[in-house]
Design an enzyme around this catalytic site. Structure first.
Site, PDB file in Angstrom:
ATOM      1  N   HIS A 112       0.815  -1.210   0.000  1.00  0.00           N
ATOM      2  CA  HIS A 112       0.000   0.000   0.000  1.00  0.00           C
ATOM      3  C   HIS A 112       0.855   1.269   0.000  1.00  0.00           C
ATOM      4  O   HIS A 112       0.336   2.371   0.036  1.00  0.00           O
ATOM      5  CB  HIS A 112      -0.923  -0.027   1.237  1.00  0.00           C
ATOM      6  CG  HIS A 112      -2.042   0.939   1.196  1.00  0.00           C
ATOM      7  ND1 HIS A 112      -2.193   1.965   2.113  1.00  0.00           N
ATOM      8  CD2 HIS A 112      -3.093   1.058   0.339  1.00  0.00           C
ATOM      9  CE1 HIS A 112      -3.280   2.657   1.841  1.00  0.00           C
ATOM     10  NE2 HIS A 112      -3.844   2.136   0.764  1.00  0.00           N
ATOM     11  N   LYS A 114       3.269   4.420  -1.099  1.00  0.00           N
ATOM     12  CA  LYS A 114       3.403   5.331  -2.236  1.00  0.00           C
ATOM     13  C   LYS A 114       4.730   6.058  -2.074  1.00  0.00           C
ATOM     14  O   LYS A 114       4.827   7.070  -1.366  1.00  0.00           O
ATOM     15  CB  LYS A 114       2.261   6.346  -2.304  1.00  0.00           C
ATOM     16  CG  LYS A 114       0.890   5.726  -2.623  1.00  0.00           C
ATOM     17  CD  LYS A 114       0.149   5.323  -1.386  1.00  0.00           C
ATOM     18  CE  LYS A 114      -1.213   4.723  -1.718  1.00  0.00           C
ATOM     19  NZ  LYS A 114      -1.892   4.187  -0.531  1.00  0.00           N
ATOM     20  N   ASP A 119      17.062   9.210  -8.754  1.00  0.00           N
ATOM     21  CA  ASP A 119      18.525   9.334  -8.699  1.00  0.00           C
ATOM     22  C   ASP A 119      19.084   9.213  -7.286  1.00  0.00           C
ATOM     23  O   ASP A 119      20.164   9.750  -6.997  1.00  0.00           O
ATOM     24  CB  ASP A 119      18.978  10.671  -9.319  1.00  0.00           C
ATOM     25  CG  ASP A 119      18.785  10.708 -10.819  1.00  0.00           C
ATOM     26  OD1 ASP A 119      18.669   9.620 -11.429  1.00  0.00           O
ATOM     27  OD2 ASP A 119      18.737  11.815 -11.391  1.00  0.00           O
ATOM     28  N   HIS A 291      -8.711  11.087   1.252  1.00  0.00           N
ATOM     29  CA  HIS A 291      -7.781   9.968   1.201  1.00  0.00           C
ATOM     30  C   HIS A 291      -6.570  10.225   2.094  1.00  0.00           C
ATOM     31  O   HIS A 291      -5.593   9.472   2.081  1.00  0.00           O
ATOM     32  CB  HIS A 291      -7.336   9.742  -0.248  1.00  0.00           C
ATOM     33  CG  HIS A 291      -6.750   8.412  -0.515  1.00  0.00           C
ATOM     34  ND1 HIS A 291      -5.414   8.226  -0.825  1.00  0.00           N
ATOM     35  CD2 HIS A 291      -7.292   7.171  -0.505  1.00  0.00           C
ATOM     36  CE1 HIS A 291      -5.177   6.946  -1.020  1.00  0.00           C
ATOM     37  NE2 HIS A 291      -6.284   6.276  -0.819  1.00  0.00           N
ATOM     38  N   LYS A 293      -3.883  10.625   5.174  1.00  0.00           N
ATOM     39  CA  LYS A 293      -3.415   9.841   6.324  1.00  0.00           C
ATOM     40  C   LYS A 293      -2.312  10.656   6.982  1.00  0.00           C
ATOM     41  O   LYS A 293      -1.117  10.375   6.822  1.00  0.00           O
ATOM     42  CB  LYS A 293      -2.866   8.478   5.887  1.00  0.00           C
ATOM     43  CG  LYS A 293      -3.774   7.703   4.928  1.00  0.00           C
ATOM     44  CD  LYS A 293      -3.027   7.457   3.667  1.00  0.00           C
ATOM     45  CE  LYS A 293      -3.773   6.621   2.659  1.00  0.00           C
ATOM     46  NZ  LYS A 293      -5.117   7.024   2.366  1.00  0.00           N
ATOM     47  N   ASP A 298       0.706  18.863  18.926  1.00  0.00           N
ATOM     48  CA  ASP A 298       1.346  19.972  19.648  1.00  0.00           C
ATOM     49  C   ASP A 298       2.115  20.929  18.741  1.00  0.00           C
ATOM     50  O   ASP A 298       3.147  21.494  19.151  1.00  0.00           O
ATOM     51  CB  ASP A 298       2.299  19.426  20.716  1.00  0.00           C
ATOM     52  CG  ASP A 298       1.556  18.818  21.899  1.00  0.00           C
ATOM     53  OD1 ASP A 298       0.331  19.032  22.007  1.00  0.00           O
ATOM     54  OD2 ASP A 298       2.207  18.145  22.717  1.00  0.00           O
TER      55      ASP A 298
END
Length: 387
Positions: A112, A114, A119, A291, A293, A298
């Site tokens: 899952h 991404k 380089d 979508h 996450k 603080d």
């Protein structure tokens, strides 16, 4: 958890509107190598645009390695794959066996993450798949999501993780080894931000992302803000949030308001009553599909990545987050989340929640019990955390 390293330059990218132009520019500047890991690679306007950038780089002699999840990218057409392959783009699929007749629990262990590395000098990490922001039906504003662009010493932690997984998949499927054209990782200090790269897998890092959250929540003194598209935390996580609220910390949850996956949507709502009773704020984002996450604690600690707070991310999938210890970055992310709440979210109040119809309560608890059952079936013993 990987330790924090200083000297990084990290830029927040909001939605695909900022992410994909930055990605394309980095591809066009690549000289030696591009590595991509993505759950979804869609054959749409955005997918074609990114594929064209990869093919341009391949024609210049850049080595391209694209690792897709076998389930998330199951609909990617052979025509585009063959077109990329003819230009020298190497594509592999993680766990490609997704037969509906196979009931093995391993099928649920998805890739899952991404992550993009160019380089061994620039990396992108976040929650944004290679898919058009407007792909979802009934979508008006873009899908709400985040990623970060990274330069600096953190590349020394990110790049080996990507190459190891490619090597593993290539060896198990093709019995070949990784050919690494990059001579060195460019991990010199180029900024002032302190950050850590945290992964979740089924070997040595089963709870690293969850533990990073729990540690930050336990240390929180004033505010915890979490945005999660799919939110179904285990008992330890729920208890940590309730304990934080009890000691006077403002706890804010920005959750998915639109129904995308019915089972998880209603199962998560079964937890609302306990959170609201503890004084935790719940805001449902309804302007578009969410979508994201991410989290801010603080005005100092923040995280951006691919991991939801649900059984799939915390128990089964390979995930990757960046944790940033930087006040300026945290303030920027917090402002963005506050703006999203003001313009596109609806706060759920305890009084109105207690008045919801009986059929809605029943639906919530049926879905809750189904998710618990599926979690127990798939997670080899850790289901008790999700009671």
């Amino acid at each position: 958890m990987t330790g924090f390293v200083s000297g990084n330059r990290i830029k927040l990218l909001r939605t695909g509107t900022e992410y994909f132009p930055a990605l394309e520019a980095a591809f066009d500047a690549a000289r030696r190598e591009i590595c991509i890991e993505t759950y979804i690679f869609e054959d749409d306007i955005t997918g074609r645009r990114i594929a064209q950038a990869l093919m341009r780089a391949a024609r210049r002699g850049v080595a391209i390695h694209v690792l897709l999840d076998g389930f998330g990218s199951k609909d990617l057409g052979e025509e585009l794959l063959q077109e990329m392959g003819s230009c020298g783009v190497r594509v592999l699929k993680y766990r490609p066996d997704i037969s509906p007749w196979t009931l093995r629990r391993e099928r649920l262990r998805r890739m899952h993450r991404k992550i993009v590395v160019i380089d061994a000098r620039v990396a992108f990490v976040g929650g944004i798949n290679v898919i058009d922001d407007m792909h979802t039906p009934r979508q008006t504003p873009p899908r709400f999501d985040y990623a970060v662009r990274i330069e600096g010493p953190l590349l020394a932690d990110i790049y080996p993780v990507v190459t190891r997984l490619w090597t593993l998949v290539m060896w198990t499927q093709l019995h070949q080894r990784w050919h690494n054209p990059a001579t060195s990782i460019h991990a010199g200090r180029c900024g002032k931000q302190r950050a850590a790269f945290v992964v979740r897998d089924n070997f040595r890092h089963r709870k690293d992302i969850e533990n990073a959250y729990l540690d930050a929540i336990a240390r929180a003194k004033s505010e915890i803000m979490i945005a999660s598209a799919y939110f179904f935390p285990g008992r330890s996580f729920r208890r940590a949030l309730v304990d934080a609220a009890a000691r006077g910390v403002r706890v804010i949850l920005l959750l998915q308001g639109r129904v995308e996956y019915v089972l998880l949507h209603y199962a998560a709502r079964a937890l609302y009553g306990a959170f609201l009773a503890a004084g935790i704020e719940i805001h449902e984002y309804r302007r578009s599909f969410m979508h994201a996450k991410v989290a801010v604690v603080d005005d100092r600690w923040s995280t951006v990545g691919s991991s939801n707070i649900d059984p799939m991310s915390l128990l089964l999938a390979r995930e990757a987050n960046v944790v940033i210890d930087d006040a300026g970055f945290a303030r920027e992310l917090r402002r963005s989340l506050n703006d999203a709440m003001e313009k596109g979210a609806h706060q759920v109040h305890r009084a109105s929640w207690k008045k919801q119809p009986l059929q809605a309560r029943v639906m919530n608890w049926i879905c809750y019990e189904l998710v618990r059952f599926l979690t127990g079936w798939s997670s080899y013993g850790r289901a008790r955390e999700f009671r």
